[in-house]
Design a protein around this motif. Sequence first.
Motif, short mmCIF file in Angstrom:
data_model
loop_
_atom_site.label_atom_id
_atom_site.label_comp_id
_atom_site.label_asym_id
_atom_site.label_seq_id
_atom_site.Cartn_x
_atom_site.Cartn_y
_atom_site.Cartn_z
N ASN A 7 0.83 -1.21 0.00
CA ASN A 7 0.00 0.00 0.00
C ASN A 7 0.86 1.25 0.00
OD1 ASN A 7 -3.08 -0.13 0.14
ND2 ASN A 7 -2.46 -1.87 1.40
N ASP A 40 -7.87 0.05 3.47
CA ASP A 40 -6.88 0.96 2.87
C ASP A 40 -6.51 0.55 1.45
OD1 ASP A 40 -6.83 2.60 5.12
OD2 ASP A 40 -5.26 1.40 6.07
N ASN A 44 -7.18 2.99 -1.70
CA ASN A 44 -6.08 3.30 -2.62
C ASN A 44 -6.41 2.87 -4.04
OD1 ASN A 44 -4.49 4.49 -0.65
ND2 ASN A 44 -3.48 2.56 -0.12
N HIS A 73 -14.91 3.48 8.39
CA HIS A 73 -13.63 3.98 7.88
C HIS A 73 -13.78 5.47 7.55
CE1 HIS A 73 -10.20 4.56 5.17
NE2 HIS A 73 -9.66 3.50 5.77
#
Length: 100
Positions: A7, A40, A44, A73
């Motif tokens: 990531n 995440d 992304n 989130h």
Amino acid sequence: ASLALLNCAAVAHMTAGNYAEAEMSLSEAQTEFNGAGDADTLVNTVVCYQHLGKGAAAIDPILSTLKSQFAAHPFVEGLKRVEGALERESIKYKVEAIVA
């Protein structure tokens, strides 16, 4: 490489404008580390896809997964606020059909 490292690499690639390389890092994260189950990685991927010009057909399923599996989130919470604001504003400009 770990999920977090992939990531971070993807974000670094995006920062440098190398979106194809970022997509490869995110694809590897999804394949090797079940990144599809990581908020995440999904966020992304959405950002990367937007920069690559991928359309709603590619992005909407990811957003649906984020909203259903990661409702708390910060990205999803922000998205809900923006969608709510857009909905409230659109009501002001709603055009009623005129029946003659």
